[in-house]
Scaffold this active site. Structure first.
Site, PDB file in Angstrom:
ATOM      1  N   HIS A  29      13.640  27.691  15.688  1.00 34.65           N
ATOM      2  CA  HIS A  29      12.493  26.676  14.944  1.00 34.65           C
ATOM      3  C   HIS A  29      12.602  27.199  13.224  1.00 34.65           C
ATOM      4  O   HIS A  29      12.323  27.857  12.643  1.00 34.65           O
ATOM      5  CB  HIS A  29      11.398  27.422  15.139  1.00 34.65           C
ATOM      6  CG  HIS A  29      10.040  27.078  14.393  1.00 34.65           C
ATOM      7  ND1 HIS A  29       9.775  25.715  14.389  1.00 34.65           N
ATOM      8  CD2 HIS A  29       9.370  27.675  13.555  1.00 34.65           C
ATOM      9  CE1 HIS A  29       8.647  25.608  13.691  1.00 34.65           C
ATOM     10  NE2 HIS A  29       8.463  26.872  13.054  1.00 34.65           N
ATOM     11  N   ASP A  45       7.643  21.254  17.009  1.00 36.95           N
ATOM     12  CA  ASP A  45       8.873  20.679  16.519  1.00 36.95           C
ATOM     13  C   ASP A  45       8.992  19.474  17.543  1.00 36.95           C
ATOM     14  O   ASP A  45       9.318  18.342  17.533  1.00 36.95           O
ATOM     15  CB  ASP A  45      10.018  21.429  16.625  1.00 36.95           C
ATOM     16  CG  ASP A  45       9.880  22.562  15.797  1.00 36.95           C
ATOM     17  OD1 ASP A  45       9.622  22.536  14.702  1.00 36.95           O
ATOM     18  OD2 ASP A  45      10.168  23.743  16.296  1.00 36.95           O
TER      19      ASP A  45
END
Ligand code: NAD
Ligand code: LMR
Length: 329
Positions: free
Chosen positions: A190, A162
């Site tokens: 996440h 990410d």
């Protein structure tokens, strides 16, 4: 004098991510070009994955990597994790189209109790653990709770993908090289509740927020692009991200062990009360690393927008933790 080899255990070694990851590690990308490695590869005992694993091992042999000091195949975590210095817990089911990562909890959570216990029993007492298998934060939490004799701080979850996605989107928006970007990071889980926080990011030392000067872009483009990138890749490829996930795992461990030289990065780590997050969970934080240890970047201002996003991710992680409580009793 040549360094002694480090033992790296990798689960799900015959899977998609494994197929990118093993070769990067054996090439010295993760632990350094002067660090020999021994790979201890775990797969489920079924004939097909074990056979595929043999094929991957033949290919590793055929690369003649100078740093590869040994490779072994396992179907039991008690042998795969023996004396491991680094453990990459990748093996688990990936999501398909239309699923959220937390839909995998049911299928994957059990794996991490078994593997946490095995790490507790046989790994190096300072083993550094990175959980990649989804939902990564809660799986890392399960592994940590199942390994009470190992340091809590050594259990981490992967938010580096990410982080890398966020850095690339900013570099593209500004037309600047990726290497010019610093102080970018991602809070939380996440999952789609993650919060990529660009308020402190710089490009060549200049504020990214000032340079972009468009809060709508942050809310309407940047956050959804980064937050939904995993799903976009599944939609496009029919399979979840693999090479970029392996690259992020290599980046995460390399930075953890070899240091960020003052640059900020993102790691999913056990919350320690920083930024008022006192819950027993694994959360994405901004960190710097030095001498094999990470340190949370402290003292960043909070605004209402950021607080709301962080709270959303926190709430989701608490719910995930509640849903697997029975596995830890
Ligand atoms: P894959 O299905 O290609 O490979 C997974 C492998 O794990 C398979 O070979 C399977 O046999 C093996 N496996 C399953 N259970 C195991 C166990 N108990 N012990 C050892 N091996 C086991 O999947 P993939 O694409 O490599 O993805 C693996 C995981 O990583 C998925 O959960 C996926 O969602 C996750 N992922 C996470 C991130 C992240 O940023 N955190 C990024 C990409 C993928
Ligand atoms: C990703 O972010 O690409 C992975 O977590 C895979 C997924 O399910 O999105």
């Amino acid at each position: 004098m040549a360094k002694a080899p480090l033992r790296v255990a990798i689960t799900g070694a015959a899977g998609q991510i494994g197929y990118s990851l093993l070769f990067r590690i054996a090439n010295g990308d993760m632990l350094g070009k002067d660090q020999p490695v021994i790979l201890q590869l775990l797969e489920v005992a079924d004939e097909k994955p074990q056979k595929a694993l043999k094929g991957v091992m033949m290919e590793l042999e055929d690369c003649a990597f100078p740093l590869l000091a040994g490779v072994s195949a396992h179907s039991d975590p008690m042998t795969a994790f023996k004396d491991a210095d680094v453990a990459l817990l990748v093996g688990s089911r990936p999501r398909g189209p239309g699923m959220e990562r937390k839909d995998l909890l049911e299928a994957n959570a059990q794996i991490f109790t078994v593997q946490g216990k095995a790490l507790d029993a046989v790994a190096s007492r300072n083993v550094k653990v990175l959980v990649v298998g989804n939902p990564a934060n809660t799986n890392a939490y399960i592994a940590m709770k199942s390994a009470p004799s190992l340091p809590r701080k050594n259990f981490t979850a992967m938010l580096r993908l990410d982080h890398n996605r966020a850095v690339s989107q900013i570099a593209i928006k500004l037309g600047k090289p990726v290497a010019s970007i610093d102080k970018m990071f991602v809070w939380g889980n996440h999952s789609t509740t993650m919060y990529p926080d660009y308020r402190f990011a710089t490009a060549d030392g200049v504020s990214v927020r000032d340079a972009i000067h468009d809060e709508d872009w942050n809310n309407d483009v940047f956050l959804p692009t980064v937050g939904k990138r995993g799903a976009a890749i599944i939609e496009a490829r029919g399979l979840s991200s693999a090479a970029s996930a392996a690259n992020a795992a290599v980046n995460h461990v390399r930075d953890w062990l070899l240091g960020t030289n003052g640059k900020w990065t993102t790691m999913g780590i056990p919350a320690d009360g920083s930024y008022g997050i006192h819950e027993d969970i694994i959360f994405g934080f901004p960190v710097t690393t030095e001498n094999g240890e990470y340190k949370v970047v402290e003292g960043l201002d909070m605004d209402t927008f950021s607080k709301e996003h962080i709270d959303l991710s926190l709430k989701e992680l608490i719910e995930e933790r509640e849903s697997i409580k029975h596995l830890l009793s």
